[in-house]
Write a protein that holds these residues in place. Structure first.
Motif, PDB file in Angstrom:
ATOM      1  N   THR A  40       0.823  -1.215   0.000  1.00 18.91           N
ATOM      2  CA  THR A  40       0.000   0.000   0.000  1.00 18.91           C
ATOM      3  C   THR A  40       0.852   1.258   0.000  1.00 18.91           C
ATOM      4  N   GLU A  41       2.157   1.114   0.254  1.00 16.12           N
ATOM      5  CA  GLU A  41       3.083   2.241   0.270  1.00 16.12           C
ATOM      6  C   GLU A  41       4.029   2.145  -0.925  1.00 16.12           C
ATOM      7  N   PRO A  42       4.642   3.281  -1.329  1.00 19.08           N
ATOM      8  CA  PRO A  42       5.634   3.217  -2.411  1.00 19.08           C
ATOM      9  C   PRO A  42       6.664   2.137  -2.136  1.00 19.08           C
ATOM     10  N   MET A  43       7.080   1.446  -3.178  1.00 18.78           N
ATOM     11  CA  MET A  43       7.972   0.312  -3.011  1.00 18.78           C
ATOM     12  C   MET A  43       9.234   0.503  -3.841  1.00 18.78           C
ATOM     13  N   LEU A  44      10.302  -0.142  -3.382  1.00 15.35           N
ATOM     14  CA  LEU A  44      11.569  -0.089  -4.098  1.00 15.35           C
ATOM     15  C   LEU A  44      11.707  -1.334  -4.959  1.00 15.35           C
ATOM     16  N   VAL A  45      12.238  -1.146  -6.150  1.00 13.01           N
ATOM     17  CA  VAL A  45      12.542  -2.253  -7.051  1.00 13.01           C
ATOM     18  C   VAL A  45      13.974  -2.041  -7.530  1.00 13.01           C
ATOM     19  N   MET A  46      14.785  -3.075  -7.447  1.00  8.68           N
ATOM     20  CA  MET A  46      16.173  -2.912  -7.899  1.00  8.68           C
ATOM     21  C   MET A  46      16.727  -4.217  -8.442  1.00  8.68           C
ATOM     22  N   ASN A  47      17.673  -4.078  -9.348  1.00  6.72           N
ATOM     23  CA  ASN A  47      18.317  -5.242  -9.928  1.00  6.72           C
ATOM     24  C   ASN A  47      19.186  -5.941  -8.886  1.00  6.72           C
ATOM     25  N   THR A  97       7.854  10.688  -2.755  1.00  3.55           N
ATOM     26  CA  THR A  97       6.594  11.190  -2.198  1.00  3.55           C
ATOM     27  C   THR A  97       6.459  12.694  -2.409  1.00  3.55           C
ATOM     28  N   GLN A  98       7.520  13.424  -2.119  1.00  3.82           N
ATOM     29  CA  GLN A  98       7.451  14.881  -2.230  1.00  3.82           C
ATOM     30  C   GLN A  98       7.286  15.350  -3.672  1.00  3.82           C
ATOM     31  N   SER A  99       7.848  14.619  -4.616  1.00  3.17           N
ATOM     32  CA  SER A  99       7.737  15.016  -6.020  1.00  3.17           C
ATOM     33  C   SER A  99       6.434  14.548  -6.651  1.00  3.17           C
ATOM     34  N   GLN A 100       5.640  13.772  -5.890  1.00  2.00           N
ATOM     35  CA  GLN A 100       4.358  13.249  -6.369  1.00  2.00           C
ATOM     36  C   GLN A 100       4.526  12.486  -7.687  1.00  2.00           C
ATOM     37  N   SER A 101       5.581  11.693  -7.728  1.00  2.00           N
ATOM     38  CA  SER A 101       5.869  10.915  -8.924  1.00  2.00           C
ATOM     39  C   SER A 101       5.168   9.568  -8.860  1.00  2.00           C
ATOM     40  N   ARG A 102       4.912   9.020 -10.015  1.00  2.00           N
ATOM     41  CA  ARG A 102       4.385   7.665 -10.094  1.00  2.00           C
ATOM     42  C   ARG A 102       5.533   6.658 -10.079  1.00  2.00           C
ATOM     43  N   ILE A 103       6.612   7.020 -10.750  1.00  2.00           N
ATOM     44  CA  ILE A 103       7.837   6.234 -10.727  1.00  2.00           C
ATOM     45  C   ILE A 103       9.008   7.196 -10.572  1.00  2.00           C
ATOM     46  N   THR A 104       9.944   6.832  -9.717  1.00  2.00           N
ATOM     47  CA  THR A 104      11.196   7.570  -9.620  1.00  2.00           C
ATOM     48  C   THR A 104      12.317   6.628 -10.022  1.00  2.00           C
ATOM     49  N   VAL A 105      13.153   7.084 -10.935  1.00  2.00           N
ATOM     50  CA  VAL A 105      14.248   6.274 -11.451  1.00  2.00           C
ATOM     51  C   VAL A 105      15.558   6.793 -10.864  1.00  2.00           C
ATOM     52  N   GLY A 106      16.324   5.907 -10.237  1.00  2.00           N
ATOM     53  CA  GLY A 106      17.642   6.287  -9.759  1.00  2.00           C
ATOM     54  C   GLY A 106      18.584   6.451 -10.936  1.00  2.00           C
ATOM     55  N   VAL A 107      19.247   7.598 -11.018  1.00  2.00           N
ATOM     56  CA  VAL A 107      20.157   7.871 -12.127  1.00  2.00           C
ATOM     57  C   VAL A 107      21.509   8.318 -11.583  1.00  2.00           C
ATOM     58  N   ARG A 108      22.492   8.271 -12.428  1.00  2.00           N
ATOM     59  CA  ARG A 108      23.789   8.851 -12.096  1.00  2.00           C
ATOM     60  C   ARG A 108      24.425   9.377 -13.373  1.00  2.00           C
ATOM     61  N   ILE A 168      22.301   8.097 -16.659  1.00  2.00           N
ATOM     62  CA  ILE A 168      22.005   6.708 -17.000  1.00  2.00           C
ATOM     63  C   ILE A 168      21.132   6.075 -15.927  1.00  2.00           C
ATOM     64  N   ASN A 169      20.374   5.075 -16.342  1.00  2.00           N
ATOM     65  CA  ASN A 169      19.495   4.331 -15.445  1.00  2.00           C
ATOM     66  C   ASN A 169      20.338   3.374 -14.607  1.00  2.00           C
ATOM     67  N   THR A 170      20.219   3.455 -13.278  1.00  2.00           N
ATOM     68  CA  THR A 170      21.030   2.613 -12.393  1.00  2.00           C
ATOM     69  C   THR A 170      20.371   1.281 -12.044  1.00  2.00           C
ATOM     70  N   GLY A 171      19.124   1.076 -12.458  1.00  2.00           N
ATOM     71  CA  GLY A 171      18.432  -0.153 -12.059  1.00  2.00           C
ATOM     72  C   GLY A 171      17.863  -0.090 -10.664  1.00  2.00           C
ATOM     73  N   VAL A 172      17.689   1.133 -10.129  1.00  2.00           N
ATOM     74  CA  VAL A 172      17.060   1.354  -8.825  1.00  2.00           C
ATOM     75  C   VAL A 172      15.815   2.202  -9.055  1.00  2.00           C
ATOM     76  N   TYR A 173      14.660   1.728  -8.568  1.00  2.00           N
ATOM     77  CA  TYR A 173      13.394   2.413  -8.812  1.00  2.00           C
ATOM     78  C   TYR A 173      12.575   2.526  -7.527  1.00  2.00           C
ATOM     79  N   CYS A 174      11.734   3.544  -7.497  1.00  2.00           N
ATOM     80  CA  CYS A 174      10.683   3.639  -6.493  1.00  2.00           C
ATOM     81  C   CYS A 174       9.381   3.796  -7.265  1.00  2.00           C
ATOM     82  N   ILE A 175       8.381   2.965  -6.966  1.00  2.00           N
ATOM     83  CA  ILE A 175       7.139   3.010  -7.744  1.00  2.00           C
ATOM     84  C   ILE A 175       5.927   3.024  -6.817  1.00  2.00           C
ATOM     85  N   ASP A 176       4.851   3.616  -7.306  1.00  2.00           N
ATOM     86  CA  ASP A 176       3.569   3.524  -6.617  1.00  2.00           C
ATOM     87  C   ASP A 176       3.034   2.108  -6.810  1.00  2.00           C
TER      88      ASP A 176
END
Length: 349
Positions: free
Chosen positions: A220-227, A244-255, A287-295
């Motif tokens: 029920t809370e935002p979840m982390l997904v990672m390779n 949460t603060q950015s009200q995003s549906r998906i946040t992609v970890g980048v570097r 680049i996409n790091t393979g770390v995500y936060c999703i609703d």
């Protein structure tokens, strides 16, 4: 509680990274006190210091002191425990040496003995089902998440990092040589976690996102997904807060990734008139790091029993006009995808 006498995690100042890592592992406090021949503190090496050194490509034979904090936070012998705890919070450290006026180490105070990180309601999914074909024979009989770096399998480092930030409930998606991963990680208790498994059909691999559809109890809370093949040190709480603060549906970890083009670049218009010649320019991209936060409700968009990848879910949200954000990792990062990457992670490169 103070760890004293033979329970002090210490090593000679001339120790190698490997020797210091062994002390950190035995002491289970996350630090190694580097001392001279009479026991005076010369520096403190943390498990984070060792990860950063290895990710940066330093060998295990490198001097530990080169990667330690030469002037670490300390407390004087006899400091009241309550005051020590206040200082730990102020300095944001989880262990702190106690020294006398001569600099001799008398013990180590550990925050984990009194309080641990608060448990978060968020869950994480580690995608560990890939065959790791780019690693060739290395992964023919051992799954990539069980490749050892700095004395531990990669998946251990990932789980310990999540637990250290308060993520206790973790799902691991498995397929290739799944039983080895399940036998090693078990229920996760020895790593401080509660681990369950999303087991794919070996005949139907589901990619880096498809196994999300196997979750029975939807979070029920935002979840982390990672390779499951990443050597990375990031702050999960910061990522969740940003999401949460950015009200995003998906946040992609980048570097940031920079590459020098080995040729002169010609810039011209549609009529082939040259505007500029740039000799061997540096290009910098995220680049996409393979770390995500999703609703969590986005799991409903993942097609069941079908191979799909996290970038597919990201693109689906973008096509629907939903907000997708980038969160930059400030730490070093290695996607252990090739033998060269694995060697670099091991500190052999």
């Amino acid at each position: 509680m103070i760890h004293a006498d033979d329970r002090i995690p210490r090593a000679d100042v001339g120790s190698t990274l490997l020797e210091a890592i062994a002390v950190i592992d035995r002491g289970a406090l996350g630090i190694c006190c580097l001392v001279d021949d009479i026991g005076r503190l010369q520096g403190v090496l943390t498990d984070g210091d060792t990860r950063r050194a290895l990710i940066a490509g330093h060998p295990l034979t490198a001097p530990a002191i080169d990667h330690a904090t030469a002037s670490p936070h300390t407390v004087v012998a006899g400091t009241p425990r309550a005051h020590v705890l206040d200082l730990m919070h102020a300095w944001r450290v989880s262990a702190i040496p106690e020294v006398d006026a001569a600099g001799l180490v008398h013990g180590v105070h550990a925050l984990s003995d009194v309080i641990g990180p608060p448990d978060l309601p968020n869950v994480a999914v580690i995608m560990a089902g890939g065959k790791g074909t780019r690693l060739g024979d290395l992964t023919r009989h051992v799954p990539k998440p069980l490749m050892t770096v700095a004395g531990r399998p990669i998946i251990d480092w990932i789980i310990l990092g999540l637990v250290g930030d308060g993520i206790r409930k973790i799902h691991v998606s498995v397929n290739h040589l799944a039983d080895q991963i399940i036998d090693h990680v078990g229920d996760g208790r020895r790593l401080g976690a509660e681990v369950g498994y999303l087991r794919e059909d070996p005949e139907t691999p589901l990619g880096t996102g498809g196994s999300l559809a196997l979750l029975r109890d939807r979070p029920t809370e935002p979840m982390l997904v990672m390779n499951g093949d990443l050597m990375v040190d990031f702050d999960a709480q910061q990522l969740l807060r940003f999401h949460t603060q950015s009200q995003s549906r998906i946040t992609v970890g980048v570097r940031q990734y920079s590459h020098t083009v080995p040729f002169g670049v010609v810039e011209h218009d549609a009529e082939h008139r040259i505007q500029q010649l740039v000799e061997k320019p540096d290009l910098t991209v995220s680049i996409n790091t393979g770390v995500y936060c999703i609703d969590p409700d986005l799991i409903a968009l993942v097609p069941p029993d079908t191979m799909s990848h996290m970038p597919d879910l990201v693109q689906r949200c973008l096509d629907d006009g939903q907000r997708v954000s980038a969160w930059e990792l400030s730490s070093d990062w290695i996607d252990v995808g090739t033998p060269a990457d694995l060697a670099r992670a091991k500190g052999a490169g």
